[in-house]
Design an enzyme around this catalytic site. Sequence first.
Site, PDB file in Angstrom:
ATOM      1  N   SER A  22       0.817  -1.214   0.000  1.00 19.19           N
ATOM      2  CA  SER A  22       0.000   0.000   0.000  1.00 19.19           C
ATOM      3  C   SER A  22       0.851   1.265   0.000  1.00 19.19           C
ATOM      4  O   SER A  22       0.320   2.367  -0.049  1.00 19.19           O
ATOM      5  CB  SER A  22      -0.947   0.010   1.209  1.00 19.19           C
ATOM      6  N   HIS A 154     -39.284  23.829 -13.131  1.00 16.76           N
ATOM      7  CA  HIS A 154     -39.395  22.900 -14.269  1.00 16.76           C
ATOM      8  C   HIS A 154     -38.630  23.420 -15.489  1.00 16.76           C
ATOM      9  O   HIS A 154     -38.992  23.104 -16.628  1.00 16.76           O
ATOM     10  CB  HIS A 154     -40.861  22.657 -14.653  1.00 16.76           C
ATOM     11  N   SER A 275     -13.036  25.160 -29.807  1.00 16.45           N
ATOM     12  CA  SER A 275     -13.183  23.902 -30.531  1.00 16.45           C
ATOM     13  C   SER A 275     -12.081  23.821 -31.588  1.00 16.45           C
ATOM     14  O   SER A 275     -11.691  24.831 -32.157  1.00 16.45           O
ATOM     15  CB  SER A 275     -14.555  23.870 -31.215  1.00 16.45           C
ATOM     16  N   LYS A 281     -16.734  28.591 -31.576  1.00 10.48           N
ATOM     17  CA  LYS A 281     -17.179  28.035 -30.291  1.00 10.48           C
ATOM     18  C   LYS A 281     -16.443  28.581 -29.071  1.00 10.48           C
ATOM     19  O   LYS A 281     -15.247  28.805 -29.092  1.00 10.48           O
ATOM     20  CB  LYS A 281     -17.007  26.515 -30.303  1.00 10.48           C
ATOM     21  N   GLU A 288     -18.536  21.901 -17.089  1.00  4.86           N
ATOM     22  CA  GLU A 288     -18.886  20.531 -17.490  1.00  4.86           C
ATOM     23  C   GLU A 288     -18.020  19.508 -16.780  1.00  4.86           C
ATOM     24  O   GLU A 288     -18.494  18.458 -16.328  1.00  4.86           O
ATOM     25  CB  GLU A 288     -18.738  20.367 -19.011  1.00  4.86           C
ATOM     26  N   TYR A 315     -10.119  -5.645  12.830  1.00  3.50           N
ATOM     27  CA  TYR A 315      -9.445  -5.212  11.610  1.00  3.50           C
ATOM     28  C   TYR A 315      -9.393  -6.329  10.570  1.00  3.50           C
ATOM     29  O   TYR A 315      -9.163  -7.495  10.883  1.00  3.50           O
ATOM     30  CB  TYR A 315      -8.000  -4.750  11.916  1.00  3.50           C
ATOM     31  N   GLN A 320      -7.786  -1.591   3.963  1.00  2.00           N
ATOM     32  CA  GLN A 320      -6.746  -0.877   3.200  1.00  2.00           C
ATOM     33  C   GLN A 320      -7.358  -0.177   1.978  1.00  2.00           C
ATOM     34  O   GLN A 320      -6.779   0.753   1.434  1.00  2.00           O
ATOM     35  CB  GLN A 320      -5.670  -1.882   2.759  1.00  2.00           C
ATOM     36  N   LYS A 323      -8.362   4.067   1.481  1.00  2.72           N
ATOM     37  CA  LYS A 323      -7.547   5.269   1.248  1.00  2.72           C
ATOM     38  C   LYS A 323      -7.665   5.861  -0.143  1.00  2.72           C
ATOM     39  O   LYS A 323      -7.840   7.080  -0.303  1.00  2.72           O
ATOM     40  CB  LYS A 323      -6.081   4.968   1.562  1.00  2.72           C
TER      41      LYS A 323
HETATM   42  N1  ARG Z   1      -1.753  -0.978   4.972  1.00  9.90           N
HETATM   43  C1  ARG Z   1      -2.618  -1.409   6.023  1.00  9.90           C
HETATM   44  C2  ARG Z   1      -3.956  -0.674   5.920  1.00  9.90           C
HETATM   45  O1  ARG Z   1      -3.993   0.294   5.286  1.00  9.90           O
HETATM   46  C3  ARG Z   1      -1.997  -1.117   7.352  1.00  9.90           C
HETATM   47  C4  ARG Z   1      -2.498  -1.986   8.463  1.00  9.90           C
HETATM   48  C5  ARG Z   1      -1.953  -3.334   8.312  1.00  9.90           C
HETATM   49  N2  ARG Z   1      -2.433  -4.221   9.335  1.00  9.90           N
HETATM   50  C6  ARG Z   1      -2.448  -5.530   9.215  1.00  9.90           C
HETATM   51  N3  ARG Z   1      -2.921  -6.214  10.185  1.00  9.90           N
HETATM   52  N4  ARG Z   1      -2.005  -6.121   8.128  1.00  9.90           N
HETATM   53  O2  ARG Z   1      -4.947  -1.077   6.453  1.00  9.90           O
END
Ligand code: ARG
Length: 457
Positions: A22, A154, A275, A281, A288, A315, A320, A323
């Site tokens: 990541s 309208h 254009s 134009k 847009e 978790y 991940q 993001k």
């Molecule tokens: N790159 C991971 C994320 O964005 C970081 C956390 C990783 N944790 C794990 N248990 N592998 O979520």
Amino acid sequence: MKLWEGRFDAPTAADADAFNESLSFDKKLWRADITASVAHATMLGKCGIISDEESAAICEGLKGIYADIEAGKLAVEGQEDIHSFVENELVARIGQVGKKLHTARSRNDQVATDFRLYARASADRAIEALKAIISALLARAKETVKYIMPGFTHLRKAQPVNCAQYFNAYSEMFLRDLDRFSALRKRMNVMPLGSAALAGTSYPIDREVTREMLGFDSISQNSLDAVSDRDFVAEYLFCASLAMAHLSRLCEDTILYTSDEFGYWVIPDAYSTGSSIMPQKKNPDIPELVRGKTGRVYGHLMAILTTIKGIPLAYNKDLQEDKEPFFDAETTLESCLAIYTALVSQLSFNVNAMYEAAGEGYATATDVADYLAKRGVPFRDAHAITGKLVRYCIEHGKTLPSLTLEEFRAASPVFEEDVLTAVTTRASAEGRNSVGGSSTEAAKAGIASIRKRLKQY
Ligand code: ARG
């Protein structure tokens, strides 16, 4: 080096590494990651979990990394994620003691903390960008409070409105966005750090120390929730989506009103394009594009809502995926608000065309009906009498303001001489003096009210 390779006999496959990594996108979190690590290492020292010297060495090392990345001397690359990058770099710089940084911490509470710090700054920037566009709209409202333009329902001319009232309408929308972003900022400003992997930690940590250093309002109260809560991402994306929806409506109005067919506003050359084939134009590409980009922000909202649905506590690596949608949405929102703030500031107005258009389409018919109703005719009857007058105008190619008193009186004996001034475009707009209405006075009060509310943020 992987932070977790001890347990494995064989290295991960190259394609698995590439798929799992990541760093290519979470490197954006580098400032937040180092800042949170400095706070964590300081706390570990204060609580006696590591020695003061170790804590100082770690903090010094981290600050050096921060300075080098900032100065462009250190490239953020070659590791699984930003957390691995910073920790490995730290150990490379200060040696074995660097390996103590991750005591009483997991990447799970680390990434949740980093992302909140990052998103908090994003919310602050969205708030500033919204303030800027509202200020630009207020400036336009102030300049155009004397102008009348057609108001539509309208997409048919409905009633004349004040130009300032029109701009104020968008300020109201953006003020609600501003309020949403500041509420979101408050709600997200809770610190997950100290939750560790999922169950908390057996070390005698003091979460108040890190909270204070990182400027969080409070600390999370359940470690299972804290490491897997991404509500703040979904909320940011919703706030961004709605702000984009408002902006997109303004774009649509701009595209229509600056077209030859409407011709009320003139889009500045500096924010138009041409254009390659049609020399005549002048295209509204910027509005847009902003309108078009609204779609991708909605898409990001759907993506995060779908990602977090059905994730078992606590978790999971699915998270991940939080993001990239966020990063794209914030860039999109900020660039769209900025470009539109500039564009709105440079719009010019065809004052006469707007005024004339505002009177077309029997737009003062409601005023004729109101004239009768105010003189005792039940509104429903007044509506019917006026409807007949409009039909008379259509059949004889006339407008309401061009009718003679005799023609009015043929429809109803209640009409007197003063109806002739009551049906003008300006009288129509000025007559609507209710709070938030289209009279000059009401529009000026709208400007003052928006200005006052804006100051609260
Ligand atoms: N790159 C991971 C994320 O964005 C970081 C956390 C990783 N944790 C794990 N248990 N592998 O979520």
